[in-house]
Design a protein around this motif. Sequence first.
Motif, PDB file in Angstrom:
ATOM      1  N   ASP A 202      49.620  44.002  36.936  1.00  0.00           N
ATOM      2  CA  ASP A 202      50.824  44.443  36.236  1.00  0.00           C
ATOM      3  C   ASP A 202      50.932  45.963  36.142  1.00  0.00           C
ATOM      4  N   PHE A 203      49.798  46.663  36.099  1.00  0.00           N
ATOM      5  CA  PHE A 203      49.822  48.103  35.823  1.00  0.00           C
ATOM      6  C   PHE A 203      49.727  48.970  37.082  1.00  0.00           C
ATOM      7  N   ASP A 204      48.973  48.485  38.077  1.00  0.00           N
ATOM      8  CA  ASP A 204      48.771  49.278  39.296  1.00  0.00           C
ATOM      9  C   ASP A 204      48.709  48.322  40.487  1.00  0.00           C
ATOM     10  N   PRO A 205      49.844  47.772  40.901  1.00  0.00           N
ATOM     11  CA  PRO A 205      49.837  46.726  41.928  1.00  0.00           C
ATOM     12  C   PRO A 205      49.262  47.181  43.265  1.00  0.00           C
ATOM     13  N   ASP A 206      49.515  48.393  43.692  1.00  0.00           N
ATOM     14  CA  ASP A 206      49.041  48.844  45.002  1.00  0.00           C
ATOM     15  C   ASP A 206      47.519  48.958  45.042  1.00  0.00           C
ATOM     16  N   SER A 207      46.942  49.647  44.072  1.00  0.00           N
ATOM     17  CA  SER A 207      45.493  49.805  44.040  1.00  0.00           C
ATOM     18  C   SER A 207      44.794  48.465  43.835  1.00  0.00           C
ATOM     19  N   THR A 208      45.380  47.626  42.987  1.00  0.00           N
ATOM     20  CA  THR A 208      44.787  46.318  42.739  1.00  0.00           C
ATOM     21  C   THR A 208      44.807  45.470  44.002  1.00  0.00           C
ATOM     22  N   ALA A 209      45.880  45.544  44.770  1.00  0.00           N
ATOM     23  CA  ALA A 209      45.975  44.786  46.020  1.00  0.00           C
ATOM     24  C   ALA A 209      44.906  45.233  47.003  1.00  0.00           C
ATOM     25  N   ARG A 210      44.635  46.535  47.073  1.00  0.00           N
ATOM     26  CA  ARG A 210      43.579  47.033  47.965  1.00  0.00           C
ATOM     27  C   ARG A 210      42.216  46.504  47.538  1.00  0.00           C
ATOM     28  N   ALA A 211      41.951  46.530  46.238  1.00  0.00           N
ATOM     29  CA  ALA A 211      40.669  46.021  45.738  1.00  0.00           C
ATOM     30  C   ALA A 211      40.542  44.529  46.013  1.00  0.00           C
ATOM     31  N   LEU A 212      41.623  43.800  45.810  1.00  0.00           N
ATOM     32  CA  LEU A 212      41.632  42.357  46.040  1.00  0.00           C
ATOM     33  C   LEU A 212      41.280  42.042  47.491  1.00  0.00           C
ATOM     34  N   GLN A 213      41.814  42.842  48.404  1.00  0.00           N
ATOM     35  CA  GLN A 213      41.583  42.594  49.822  1.00  0.00           C
ATOM     36  C   GLN A 213      40.117  42.782  50.200  1.00  0.00           C
ATOM     37  N   VAL A 214      39.431  43.717  49.552  1.00  0.00           N
ATOM     38  CA  VAL A 214      38.005  43.915  49.820  1.00  0.00           C
ATOM     39  C   VAL A 214      37.230  42.643  49.499  1.00  0.00           C
ATOM     40  N   TYR A 215      37.520  42.048  48.353  1.00  0.00           N
ATOM     41  CA  TYR A 215      36.850  40.801  47.982  1.00  0.00           C
ATOM     42  C   TYR A 215      37.171  39.701  48.983  1.00  0.00           C
ATOM     43  N   ARG A 216      38.433  39.536  49.297  1.00  0.00           N
ATOM     44  CA  ARG A 216      38.848  38.447  50.184  1.00  0.00           C
ATOM     45  C   ARG A 216      38.279  38.609  51.585  1.00  0.00           C
ATOM     46  N   ASP A 217      38.212  39.852  52.068  1.00  0.00           N
ATOM     47  CA  ASP A 217      37.651  40.101  53.394  1.00  0.00           C
ATOM     48  C   ASP A 217      36.186  39.707  53.470  1.00  0.00           C
ATOM     49  N   ARG A 218      35.528  39.657  52.328  1.00  0.00           N
ATOM     50  CA  ARG A 218      34.106  39.309  52.276  1.00  0.00           C
ATOM     51  C   ARG A 218      33.872  37.896  51.774  1.00  0.00           C
ATOM     52  N   GLY A 219      34.919  37.101  51.808  1.00  0.00           N
ATOM     53  CA  GLY A 219      34.780  35.682  51.492  1.00  0.00           C
ATOM     54  C   GLY A 219      34.737  35.341  50.029  1.00  0.00           C
ATOM     55  N   VAL A 220      35.141  36.270  49.164  1.00  0.00           N
ATOM     56  CA  VAL A 220      35.145  36.021  47.719  1.00  0.00           C
ATOM     57  C   VAL A 220      36.579  35.743  47.282  1.00  0.00           C
ATOM     58  N   PHE A 221      36.820  34.555  46.730  1.00  0.00           N
ATOM     59  CA  PHE A 221      38.154  34.263  46.200  1.00  0.00           C
ATOM     60  C   PHE A 221      38.351  35.041  44.910  1.00  0.00           C
ATOM     61  N   LEU A 222      39.420  35.784  44.843  1.00  0.00           N
ATOM     62  CA  LEU A 222      39.774  36.521  43.634  1.00  0.00           C
ATOM     63  C   LEU A 222      41.291  36.589  43.579  1.00  0.00           C
ATOM     64  N   THR A 223      41.852  36.266  42.439  1.00  0.00           N
ATOM     65  CA  THR A 223      43.299  36.328  42.279  1.00  0.00           C
ATOM     66  C   THR A 223      43.629  37.169  41.055  1.00  0.00           C
ATOM     67  N   VAL A 224      44.851  37.643  40.993  1.00  0.00           N
ATOM     68  CA  VAL A 224      45.320  38.349  39.801  1.00  0.00           C
ATOM     69  C   VAL A 224      46.475  37.550  39.223  1.00  0.00           C
ATOM     70  N   ARG A 225      46.658  37.661  37.927  1.00  0.00           N
ATOM     71  CA  ARG A 225      47.746  36.944  37.271  1.00  0.00           C
ATOM     72  C   ARG A 225      48.494  37.899  36.347  1.00  0.00           C
TER      73      ARG A 225
END
Length: 275
Positions: A202-225
């Motif tokens: 909600d506060f920093d969608p661009d930076s959060t999306a980049r961080a999320l992608q790091v987890y997903r690229d390494r096989g870790v499921f992580l979502t934001v709500r």
Amino acid sequence: MTHDTHGTPETHGPRIRIDTSRPHPARMYDYYLGGKDNYPVDAEAAERVLRGLPHGRGPALANRAFMHRAVRFLAEEAGVRQFLDIGTGIPTSPNLHEVAQRTAPAARVVYVDNDPIVLAHAQALLRSAPEGSTDYVQADARDPGAIIEAAARTLDLSRPVGLSLIALLHFLPDDAAHDTVGHLLAALAPGSHLVLSHTTADFDPDSTARALQVYRDRGVFLTVRSHAEISRFFTGLELVDPGLVPGARWRPDPAPAQPATAATDLFYAGIARKP
């Protein structure tokens, strides 16, 4: 798997191996906090997150501080004497039982995690005050029935429990997350409290999306709500003031170690009571 407060851990089933070939969120979190219980693969992934999210250590520290304030509130103001902490993570003092037992030495705490590195450090979670009790359960958050069955060996589920889901639910998809919360709350007595914190974009969608992608690229499921989506976990419960708010702003200490700035507003936190 459980451990007696004063005994030696007893292992059942196949020997658990720690996979050091891929990062694990608990070990990455330990890295953010400045801990040493992580591996190069975890440090590499965490550093990639921090490159896209320069203030990334702030939310980890703020989340830890929220846990301390939440437990103090439950022990001091709500009179809770039993705690069920799911998604415990690698022990970092003061742990939940240490905070609770400063106010209520007889408090009973059950820790739950499914990471073998947490199991390896479980004895640090079992150093209870003599009047109280701690236990560690090796279980998956997706199996709330097994968690409740094991927790009932230490906790009296006919009396209120503080259910702690700190930085956990964003590792579960919607169906599993709501099923877990629903089953756990159904098993707890009226007067129990749900404590949770959850990552948001909600506060920093661009930076959060980049961080999320790091987890997903390494096989870790992580979502934001979103705030509305996280609020659903409190359906049927009575929110404690100030409600579901950015974590650093939930009843901050008079002189907080981490200022309640936008740099730490990457997660929501709240507590609600089961009527």
